[in-house]
Write a protein that holds these residues in place. Structure first.
Motif, PDB file in Angstrom:
ATOM      1  N   PRO A  12       0.803  -1.233   0.000  1.00 32.65           N
ATOM      2  CA  PRO A  12       0.000   0.000   0.000  1.00 32.65           C
ATOM      3  C   PRO A  12       0.833   1.280   0.000  1.00 32.65           C
ATOM      4  CG  PRO A  12      -0.931  -1.575   1.537  1.00 32.65           C
ATOM      5  CD  PRO A  12       0.376  -2.152   1.064  1.00 32.65           C
ATOM      6  N   ASN A  13       2.062   1.212   0.509  1.00 32.82           N
ATOM      7  CA  ASN A  13       2.924   2.391   0.493  1.00 32.82           C
ATOM      8  C   ASN A  13       3.552   2.623  -0.885  1.00 32.82           C
ATOM      9  OD1 ASN A  13       4.860   0.391   0.335  1.00 32.82           O
ATOM     10  ND2 ASN A  13       5.897   0.924   2.236  1.00 32.82           N
ATOM     11  N   ARG A  14       3.051   1.887  -1.901  1.00 26.76           N
ATOM     12  CA  ARG A  14       3.454   1.992  -3.298  1.00 26.76           C
ATOM     13  C   ARG A  14       4.863   1.462  -3.559  1.00 26.76           C
ATOM     14  NH1 ARG A  14       2.000   7.834  -5.263  1.00 26.76           N
ATOM     15  NH2 ARG A  14       2.933   6.946  -7.106  1.00 26.76           N
ATOM     16  N   ARG A  15       5.440   0.751  -2.607  1.00 28.46           N
ATOM     17  CA  ARG A  15       6.770   0.201  -2.788  1.00 28.46           C
ATOM     18  C   ARG A  15       6.678  -1.217  -3.326  1.00 28.46           C
ATOM     19  NH1 ARG A  15      10.865   1.726   1.507  1.00 28.46           N
ATOM     20  NH2 ARG A  15      12.229   1.072  -0.173  1.00 28.46           N
ATOM     21  N   LEU A  16       7.671  -1.592  -4.094  1.00 27.06           N
ATOM     22  CA  LEU A  16       7.746  -2.920  -4.690  1.00 27.06           C
ATOM     23  C   LEU A  16       8.762  -3.753  -3.916  1.00 27.06           C
ATOM     24  CD1 LEU A  16       7.902  -1.764  -8.411  1.00 27.06           C
ATOM     25  CD2 LEU A  16       5.936  -2.781  -7.260  1.00 27.06           C
ATOM     26  N   TYR A  17       8.356  -4.974  -3.580  1.00 25.39           N
ATOM     27  CA  TYR A  17       9.213  -5.859  -2.793  1.00 25.39           C
ATOM     28  C   TYR A  17       9.483  -7.124  -3.585  1.00 25.39           C
ATOM     29  CZ  TYR A  17      10.840  -8.741   1.073  1.00 25.39           C
ATOM     30  OH  TYR A  17      11.582  -9.548   1.886  1.00 25.39           O
ATOM     31  N   ASP A  18      10.761  -7.392  -3.849  1.00 22.30           N
ATOM     32  CA  ASP A  18      11.182  -8.581  -4.588  1.00 22.30           C
ATOM     33  C   ASP A  18      11.364  -9.726  -3.592  1.00 22.30           C
ATOM     34  OD1 ASP A  18      12.417 -10.552  -6.100  1.00 22.30           O
ATOM     35  OD2 ASP A  18      13.861  -9.193  -7.027  1.00 22.30           O
ATOM     36  N   THR A  19      10.507 -10.739  -3.704  1.00 17.93           N
ATOM     37  CA  THR A  19      10.571 -11.856  -2.758  1.00 17.93           C
ATOM     38  C   THR A  19      11.797 -12.735  -2.994  1.00 17.93           C
ATOM     39  OG1 THR A  19       9.170 -13.234  -4.173  1.00 17.93           O
ATOM     40  CG2 THR A  19       8.066 -11.914  -2.471  1.00 17.93           C
ATOM     41  N   GLN A  20      12.373 -12.669  -4.186  1.00 19.49           N
ATOM     42  CA  GLN A  20      13.554 -13.484  -4.475  1.00 19.49           C
ATOM     43  C   GLN A  20      14.790 -12.932  -3.778  1.00 19.49           C
ATOM     44  OE1 GLN A  20      14.131 -14.814  -8.557  1.00 19.49           O
ATOM     45  NE2 GLN A  20      16.307 -14.402  -8.389  1.00 19.49           N
ATOM     46  N   SER A  36      14.564 -10.537  -1.332  1.00 16.28           N
ATOM     47  CA  SER A  36      14.128 -10.031  -0.026  1.00 16.28           C
ATOM     48  C   SER A  36      14.526  -8.573   0.175  1.00 16.28           C
ATOM     49  CB  SER A  36      14.696 -10.889   1.112  1.00 16.28           C
ATOM     50  OG  SER A  36      14.232 -12.202   1.000  1.00 16.28           O
ATOM     51  N   SER A  37      14.225  -7.749  -0.841  1.00 18.61           N
ATOM     52  CA  SER A  37      14.538  -6.323  -0.752  1.00 18.61           C
ATOM     53  C   SER A  37      13.560  -5.519  -1.594  1.00 18.61           C
ATOM     54  CB  SER A  37      15.970  -6.065  -1.219  1.00 18.61           C
ATOM     55  OG  SER A  37      16.108  -6.443  -2.580  1.00 18.61           O
ATOM     56  N   TYR A  38      13.475  -4.256  -1.258  1.00 13.83           N
ATOM     57  CA  TYR A  38      12.649  -3.352  -2.050  1.00 13.83           C
ATOM     58  C   TYR A  38      13.369  -3.028  -3.349  1.00 13.83           C
ATOM     59  CZ  TYR A  38       9.403  -2.644   1.759  1.00 13.83           C
ATOM     60  OH  TYR A  38       8.459  -2.834   2.724  1.00 13.83           O
ATOM     61  N   ILE A  39      12.582  -2.849  -4.412  1.00  9.08           N
ATOM     62  CA  ILE A  39      13.144  -2.516  -5.721  1.00  9.08           C
ATOM     63  C   ILE A  39      12.372  -1.334  -6.298  1.00  9.08           C
ATOM     64  CG2 ILE A  39      13.956  -4.869  -6.151  1.00  9.08           C
ATOM     65  CD1 ILE A  39      11.535  -5.249  -8.017  1.00  9.08           C
ATOM     66  N   THR A  40      12.879  -0.796  -7.390  1.00 10.02           N
ATOM     67  CA  THR A  40      12.252   0.334  -8.064  1.00 10.02           C
ATOM     68  C   THR A  40      11.700  -0.109  -9.422  1.00 10.02           C
ATOM     69  OG1 THR A  40      14.287   0.962  -9.201  1.00 10.02           O
ATOM     70  CG2 THR A  40      13.937   1.908  -6.988  1.00 10.02           C
ATOM     71  N   LEU A  41      10.973   0.796 -10.065  1.00 10.06           N
ATOM     72  CA  LEU A  41      10.504   0.505 -11.426  1.00 10.06           C
ATOM     73  C   LEU A  41      11.685   0.276 -12.362  1.00 10.06           C
ATOM     74  CD1 LEU A  41       7.504   2.919 -12.098  1.00 10.06           C
ATOM     75  CD2 LEU A  41       7.456   0.447 -11.828  1.00 10.06           C
ATOM     76  N   SER A  42      12.777   0.962 -12.112  1.00 11.11           N
ATOM     77  CA  SER A  42      13.977   0.773 -12.925  1.00 11.11           C
ATOM     78  C   SER A  42      14.482  -0.666 -12.816  1.00 11.11           C
ATOM     79  CB  SER A  42      15.057   1.759 -12.486  1.00 11.11           C
ATOM     80  OG  SER A  42      16.215   1.572 -13.247  1.00 11.11           O
TER      81      SER A  42
END
Length: 190
Positions: free
Chosen positions: A39-47, A49-55
């Motif tokens: 909901p905070n509009r952040r993307l989380y990569d489960t592979q 285990s870190s937040y990522i960007t659109l880039s």
């Protein structure tokens, strides 16, 4: 006894709170990388285990990685909307791929009876172009006067023409069916 709230881990690199362990609202199919959008509009990569960007997501697309982006709360697949965000950023950042006229024409197809045909036509044409580009890269022929290059281009143009002809035939058949159905409703009953 009261249930204790889920604790949040932190990413040591940036101190951001990571999603709670056991958060299974959104699960990806086996073998496909899962990205969760919170909901905070952040993307989380489960592979990783870190937040990522659109880039980072764009880099995955460029590397032809298979992934799915899911709403962490609902489990809804939102991959298309993330890809559209990347296209929007690309279109506004540099030299756009689509002209205003082309975008307007695409918008006009939404809700039109030919929407599905247009989507299939564009997808097949893009795939043909990718195949052509791949063959050109493999042969590393850059001279347009070369007969091999002319054959490649001729094949692409012919394939595009055939797809357009197929689309026209499908449109014609749909129009005939529609007109036949309309005509049947207009015939006076005796």
């Amino acid at each position: 006894m009261s249930a204790a709230p889920k604790s949040r881990r932190t990413n040591a690199e940036d101190g951001d709170a990571l999603p709670p362990e056991g958060d299974t609202a959104a699960e990806a199919p086996a073998g496909i990388r899962a990205i969760k959008k919170y909901p905070n509009r952040r993307l989380y990569d489960t592979q990783t285990s870190s937040y990522i960007t659109l880039s980072d997501v764009k880099d995955m697309v460029m590397a032809c990685e298979h992934f799915v982006v899911m709403d962490a709360k609902t489990g809804e697949d939102i991959t298309r909307s993330i890809l559209l965000q990347i296209i929007l950023e690309e279109e506004t950042a540099g030299v756009p791929m689509f002209s205003t006229q082309a975008l307007a024409q695409i918008i006009r197809f939404y809700g039109h009876t030919m929407q599905g045909l247009m989507g299939n036509y564009l997808e097949q044409n893009i795939q043909s172009f990718i195949d052509l580009q791949s063959r050109l890269t493999e042969s590393s022929v850059m001279n347009l006067q070369n007969p091999l290059m002319q054959n490649f281009m001729g094949g692409y143009i012919e394939q595009s023409r055939q797809m357009f002809t197929q689309m026209q035939e499908q449109m014609s058949k749909q129009a005939e069916t529609l007109m036949g159905n309309l005509g049947a409703g207009l015939t006076p009953k005796k």
